[in-house]
Structures are given as structure tokens and as C-alpha cells.
Design a protein around this motif. Structure first.
Motif, PDB file in Angstrom:
ATOM      1  N   ASN A  43     -27.416  80.350  16.040  1.00  0.00           N
ATOM      2  CA  ASN A  43     -28.030  81.648  16.351  1.00  0.00           C
ATOM      3  C   ASN A  43     -27.091  82.830  16.172  1.00  0.00           C
ATOM      4  N   LYS A  44     -25.812  82.657  16.430  1.00  0.00           N
ATOM      5  CA  LYS A  44     -24.899  83.801  16.366  1.00  0.00           C
ATOM      6  C   LYS A  44     -24.226  83.969  15.005  1.00  0.00           C
ATOM      7  N   THR A  45     -24.356  83.010  14.096  1.00  0.00           N
ATOM      8  CA  THR A  45     -23.725  83.110  12.782  1.00  0.00           C
ATOM      9  C   THR A  45     -24.581  83.965  11.862  1.00  0.00           C
ATOM     10  N   MET A  46     -23.921  84.806  11.107  1.00  0.00           N
ATOM     11  CA  MET A  46     -24.617  85.729  10.202  1.00  0.00           C
ATOM     12  C   MET A  46     -24.298  85.385   8.743  1.00  0.00           C
ATOM     13  N   PRO A  47     -25.259  85.643   7.847  1.00  0.00           N
ATOM     14  CA  PRO A  47     -25.001  85.434   6.427  1.00  0.00           C
ATOM     15  C   PRO A  47     -23.884  86.369   5.960  1.00  0.00           C
ATOM     16  N   PRO A  48     -23.180  86.033   4.945  1.00  0.00           N
ATOM     17  CA  PRO A  48     -23.432  84.978   3.974  1.00  0.00           C
ATOM     18  C   PRO A  48     -22.738  83.659   4.298  1.00  0.00           C
ATOM     19  N   CYS A  49     -22.491  83.369   5.556  1.00  0.00           N
ATOM     20  CA  CYS A  49     -21.825  82.122   5.942  1.00  0.00           C
ATOM     21  C   CYS A  49     -22.721  80.908   5.713  1.00  0.00           C
ATOM     22  N   CYS A  50     -22.040  79.789   5.529  1.00  0.00           N
ATOM     23  CA  CYS A  50     -22.709  78.490   5.506  1.00  0.00           C
ATOM     24  C   CYS A  50     -22.103  77.664   6.631  1.00  0.00           C
ATOM     25  N   LEU A  51     -22.953  77.060   7.443  1.00  0.00           N
ATOM     26  CA  LEU A  51     -22.488  76.148   8.486  1.00  0.00           C
ATOM     27  C   LEU A  51     -22.634  74.716   7.988  1.00  0.00           C
ATOM     28  N   LEU A  52     -21.538  73.985   7.951  1.00  0.00           N
ATOM     29  CA  LEU A  52     -21.572  72.559   7.642  1.00  0.00           C
ATOM     30  C   LEU A  52     -21.421  71.838   8.977  1.00  0.00           C
ATOM     31  N   ILE A  53     -22.494  71.212   9.426  1.00  0.00           N
ATOM     32  CA  ILE A  53     -22.543  70.604  10.760  1.00  0.00           C
ATOM     33  C   ILE A  53     -22.354  69.100  10.629  1.00  0.00           C
ATOM     34  N   ASP A  54     -21.227  68.617  11.135  1.00  0.00           N
ATOM     35  CA  ASP A  54     -20.863  67.207  10.983  1.00  0.00           C
ATOM     36  C   ASP A  54     -20.422  66.654  12.326  1.00  0.00           C
ATOM     37  N   SER A  55     -21.223  65.895  13.004  1.00  0.00           N
ATOM     38  CA  SER A  55     -22.468  65.297  12.582  1.00  0.00           C
ATOM     39  C   SER A  55     -23.503  65.388  13.693  1.00  0.00           C
ATOM     40  N   ALA A  81     -17.632  71.030  13.868  1.00  0.00           N
ATOM     41  CA  ALA A  81     -17.271  69.671  14.266  1.00  0.00           C
ATOM     42  C   ALA A  81     -17.892  69.371  15.626  1.00  0.00           C
ATOM     43  N   THR A  82     -18.744  68.354  15.682  1.00  0.00           N
ATOM     44  CA  THR A  82     -19.424  68.025  16.933  1.00  0.00           C
ATOM     45  C   THR A  82     -18.678  66.978  17.754  1.00  0.00           C
ATOM     46  N   ALA A  83     -17.611  66.417  17.200  1.00  0.00           N
ATOM     47  CA  ALA A  83     -16.856  65.375  17.904  1.00  0.00           C
ATOM     48  C   ALA A  83     -16.061  65.960  19.065  1.00  0.00           C
ATOM     49  N   ILE A  84     -15.919  65.163  20.086  1.00  0.00           N
ATOM     50  CA  ILE A  84     -15.034  65.491  21.200  1.00  0.00           C
ATOM     51  C   ILE A  84     -13.720  64.763  20.948  1.00  0.00           C
ATOM     52  N   GLU A  85     -12.650  65.529  20.847  1.00  0.00           N
ATOM     53  CA  GLU A  85     -11.353  64.901  20.593  1.00  0.00           C
ATOM     54  C   GLU A  85     -10.885  64.151  21.833  1.00  0.00           C
ATOM     55  N   ASN A  86     -10.251  63.013  21.581  1.00  0.00           N
ATOM     56  CA  ASN A  86      -9.723  62.196  22.668  1.00  0.00           C
ATOM     57  C   ASN A  86      -8.319  61.752  22.265  1.00  0.00           C
ATOM     58  N   PRO A  87      -7.287  62.471  22.713  1.00  0.00           N
ATOM     59  CA  PRO A  87      -5.918  62.137  22.320  1.00  0.00           C
ATOM     60  C   PRO A  87      -5.503  60.708  22.667  1.00  0.00           C
ATOM     61  N   ALA A  88      -6.150  60.088  23.636  1.00  0.00           N
ATOM     62  CA  ALA A  88      -5.818  58.716  24.017  1.00  0.00           C
ATOM     63  C   ALA A  88      -6.388  57.684  23.046  1.00  0.00           C
ATOM     64  N   ASP A  89      -7.318  58.096  22.199  1.00  0.00           N
ATOM     65  CA  ASP A  89      -7.952  57.182  21.249  1.00  0.00           C
ATOM     66  C   ASP A  89      -7.362  57.442  19.858  1.00  0.00           C
ATOM     67  N   PHE A  90      -6.330  56.685  19.515  1.00  0.00           N
ATOM     68  CA  PHE A  90      -5.614  56.886  18.253  1.00  0.00           C
ATOM     69  C   PHE A  90      -6.535  56.721  17.047  1.00  0.00           C
TER      70      PHE A  90
END
Length: 182
Positions: free
Chosen positions: A74-86, A34-43
Motif C-alpha cells: 500500500n505505501k510503495t509508489m511507482p515506478p517501483c517493483c516489489l519482488l515478494i519472496d515468499s 523478504a518475508t523470512a524471519i532471520e534466526n542467527p541460531a539456525d546456521f
């Protein structure tokens, strides 16, 4: 299943859900980046993040990665899949970088994508279909994201466009073009 996938489309098109469906079909551990920055003030923002979380399988690991995408790949190893959003959110998080810093980051990103043996599914917004933004920061965002999406579309195995309630496999219907520096 292709090794690297790019899923693009406009806001609220279903691109994240399609990427999640693809990841669910894999015989790999899925790590949701998850590339989002959480903002608790933004409902409203928090509600969007919650909808994404609620839709994902509970056994998926989630990494909050607003900046260090390259390090995670770079640090993730198979057999993982990275789902990068967004990728759009990741680009927005880094808009304060000057052109030299940004070029360095983008070069590193593509180097790590090309050398990794981990499956990658990228979700990215298509932003350049409308008017040219009136403000410099909007134009910078659109140009940086557009360049990344265009270049990434040339190196992934499959690119999907999610639009108008449909998924189109651009890798079958389209033809790759040479991408130049923005």
C-alpha cells in the motif's frame, strides 16, 4: 512486461532466481521484500538467506517484512517493483491467526493487490502435490497457501511454474478456473 507476476514451484526449483531475472529486466527500481524471519541460531537457515542476498544486485533495496506485506504494498509508489519472496514464508509467519483474523488479512491482501499501480512479482511454493500432512498445522499451512496461490493465479497477468529445470508460462498454456474459499 506484465504488471503482476506469480512464480510458483517446489523447493529448490529456481523460482526465486527466475523471479529475480524477471525483475532485472524491468526499467524500475526493485525492492526485494523478504518475508523470512532471520534466526542467527539456525546456521542452515542463515546460509539460505545469504545465498539469496549474494545473488541479488547490490543496488536493490531489501525490506524485511515477515508480517506487514499489505502495508508495504500500500505505501510503495511507482515506478517501483516489489519482488515478494515468499508467500509461503509469509503464510507460515501468520499461522497463529484464527480463521476470522486470517480471512480479514487475505481479503485485505487481495484488495491492495487489485488497486496498486506498483509492479508486483510474487514467489510462492507449491505444497499440495504430496501426501496430506499428518498434523493439523501442516494441513492449515498447505490449505492457506494453496488458496492464496490459486486465487492470485487468477488475478495476476502472468503465472510461471518453475519445475524440473524448466520454466512454464501457465498463462499461455493453462486456463483459469474459478477459485472457491478453502
Amino acid at each position: 512486461m506484465p504488471k503482476h507476476i506469480l512464480v510458483i514451484g517446489p523447493t529448490r526449483s529456481g523460482k526465486s532466481q527466475w523471479a529475480e531475472d524477471l525483475a532485472n529486466k524491468l526499467d524500475s527500481q526493485v525492492i526485494y521484500v523478504a518475508t523470512a524471519i532471520e534466526n542467527p541460531a539456525d546456521f542452515q537457515w542463515q546460509n539460505r538467506i545469504k545465498k539469496h542476498r549474494d545473488r541479488r544486485p547490490a543496488h536493490w533495496e531489501t525490506l524485511s517484512t515477515p508480517y506487514d506485506l499489505i502495508k508495504v504494498i500500500n505505501k510503495t509508489m511507482p515506478p517501483c517493483c516489489l519482488l515478494i519472496d515468499s508467500l509461503g514464508t509469509w503464510v507460515a509467519n501468520r499461522l497463529d491467526e484464527n480463521d476470522e483474523e486470517w480471512d480479514y488479512v487475505v481479503t485485505d491482501l487481495f484488495k491492495c493487490i487489485e488497486k496498486t499501480s506498483v509492479k508486483l512479482i510474487f514467489v510462492a511454493e507449491e505444497t499440495g502435490w504430496g501426501v496430506v500432512p499428518a498434523y493439523p498445522l501442516g494441513r492449515l499451512f498447505r490449505d492457506r497457501l494453496g488458496y492464496i496461490v490459486s486465487k492470485l493465479g487468477n488475478i495476476v497477468d502472468t503465472t510461471y511454474l518453475v519445475i524440473g529445470g524448466h520454466v512454464v508460462n501457465l498463462s499461455i498454456l493453462g486456463q483459469k478456473i474459478q477459485t472457491n474459499q478453502y
